[in-house]
Design an enzyme around this catalytic site. Structure first.
Site, PDB file in Angstrom:
ATOM      1  N   ASP A 123       0.811  -1.221   0.000  1.00  0.00           N
ATOM      2  CA  ASP A 123       0.000   0.000   0.000  1.00  0.00           C
ATOM      3  C   ASP A 123       0.841   1.267   0.000  1.00  0.00           C
ATOM      4  OD1 ASP A 123      -2.381  -1.452   0.082  1.00  0.00           O
ATOM      5  OD2 ASP A 123      -2.409  -1.512   2.268  1.00  0.00           O
ATOM      6  N   ARG A 183      -6.602  -6.934  -9.483  1.00  0.00           N
ATOM      7  CA  ARG A 183      -7.317  -8.204  -9.394  1.00  0.00           C
ATOM      8  C   ARG A 183      -8.429  -8.281 -10.437  1.00  0.00           C
ATOM      9  NH1 ARG A 183      -7.225  -7.744  -2.843  1.00  0.00           N
ATOM     10  NH2 ARG A 183      -5.245  -8.864  -2.506  1.00  0.00           N
ATOM     11  N   LYS A 184      -9.142  -7.184 -10.646  1.00  0.00           N
ATOM     12  CA  LYS A 184     -10.187  -7.176 -11.678  1.00  0.00           C
ATOM     13  C   LYS A 184      -9.593  -7.484 -13.041  1.00  0.00           C
ATOM     14  CE  LYS A 184     -13.295  -3.745  -9.570  1.00  0.00           C
ATOM     15  NZ  LYS A 184     -13.834  -2.365  -9.706  1.00  0.00           N
ATOM     16  N   VAL A 237     -10.714  -6.557   6.637  1.00  0.00           N
ATOM     17  CA  VAL A 237     -10.900  -7.970   6.302  1.00  0.00           C
ATOM     18  C   VAL A 237     -12.222  -8.526   6.830  1.00  0.00           C
ATOM     19  CG1 VAL A 237      -9.974 -10.303   6.640  1.00  0.00           C
ATOM     20  CG2 VAL A 237      -8.430  -8.416   6.050  1.00  0.00           C
TER      21      VAL A 237
END
Length: 301
Positions: A79, A126-127, A146
């Protein structure tokens, strides 16, 4: 001296912070946590790619460092921007957790080869990688910590959500509904913890050096340099994974079209001492092959 550790407030961030606190105290020092909200924690609904700000999870911690409210801050290194603000140094710490992504299935009996998928994720990377492999997919924006993301899955009719193995494992939330996505190339430095500190603080610099694992640091540097030279931010559809085998580094990198139409890959095995100097060549391979057009599209968006 009491070491003040800046951290976000989520369960995973607190796990990370308490881990670091324990490591510091093992060196005979005292430490305490300072809880700080980031923009990413305050705005939990906007899509990450639309927030249009680098370091949405890290900027507030950077400000606290520069204002000398804390001595160091703990991050999920994936991040953290590849170029820290002036006056701040970022380094890895500790061993790396499993860097892979997993699909958390909504139904343990569900086959993940459905003709049309409904998948929850807030990650552009991820997409893009999922859509490249599975064309018939409907994505649902997914944000939050999470436990919150898992609750959204259980309350939905989605097929599953994509999450990092590292976060699930650190919170003891891996189970038989988690399918490891071996084909998905993770975010650069996924699974690695990072420490940021003021560059002009020699005491903390010496402390962080004691907590660093040489092989983890080298792999993180290679992956983050790949990301940096592609001029992609933390949310770009760029994957990178370096592993050390003997005296060599095995590297896989990828750049995907955000819509999953095309992708460019690079795989290299080189000597450890040469890897950092060769990253620019790997990036150039991707750009020359057509990745330059994808990067122009990403920047325009």
């Amino acid at each position: 001296m009491l070491i003040k550790i800046g951290t976000r407030k989520s369960k995973l961030a607190l796990w990370q912070a308490n881990y670091l606190k324990g490591e510091i105290e093992n060196l005979g020092l005292k430490a305490e946590l300072v809880l700080i909200d980031s923009l990413g924690d305050i705005d939990k609904t906007s899509e990450l790619g639309k927030l249009n700000q680098t370091g949405i999870f890290t900027k507030a911690l950077d400000n606290a460092l520069l204002d000398k409210e804390i001595h160091l801050a703990i991050h999920s290194l994936k991040d953290y921007p590849t170029v820290p603000p002036d006056g701040i140094t970022i380094t890895s710490t500790g061993q790396r957790e499993d860097p892979r992504d997993v699909l958390v299935n909504n139904d343990v009996e569900r086959d993940i080869t459905a003709s049309v998928f409904n998948i929850g994720t807030g990650s552009i990377r991820r997409k893009a990688q999922w859509k490249y492999k599975y064309k018939n997919t409907i994505f649902h924006n997914l944000r939050g910590n999470v436990p919150t993301r898992l609750e959204k899955l259980w309350d939905s009719d989605w097929d599953g959500i994509i999450m990092a193995h590292a976060g699930l494992n650190r919170l003891s939330m891996l189970n038989d509904q988690c399918t490891t996505l071996d084909w998905m190339i993770p975010a650069p430095s996924q699974g690695v913890l990072g420490i940021s500190y003021r560059t002009d603080d020699p005491f903390i610099a010496k402390l962080t050096a004691q907590l660093q694992v040489e092989e983890v640091e080298l792999c993180s540097q290679v992956e983050r340099k790949f990301l940096n030279l592609l001029e992609g931010g933390c949310s770009a559809p760029i994957g990178a994974l370096a592993k050390i085998k003997g005296d060599q580094i095995v590297f896989k990198g990828s750049l995907h079209d955000p819509n999953g139409y095309e992708a460019f890959f690079v795989e290299k095995t080189v000597d450890k001492g040469e890897c950092l100097s060769q990253v620019s060549d790997w990036v150039n391979e991707i750009l020359v092959a057509g990745g330059d057009k994808i990067m122009l599209k990403i920047k325009a968006q």
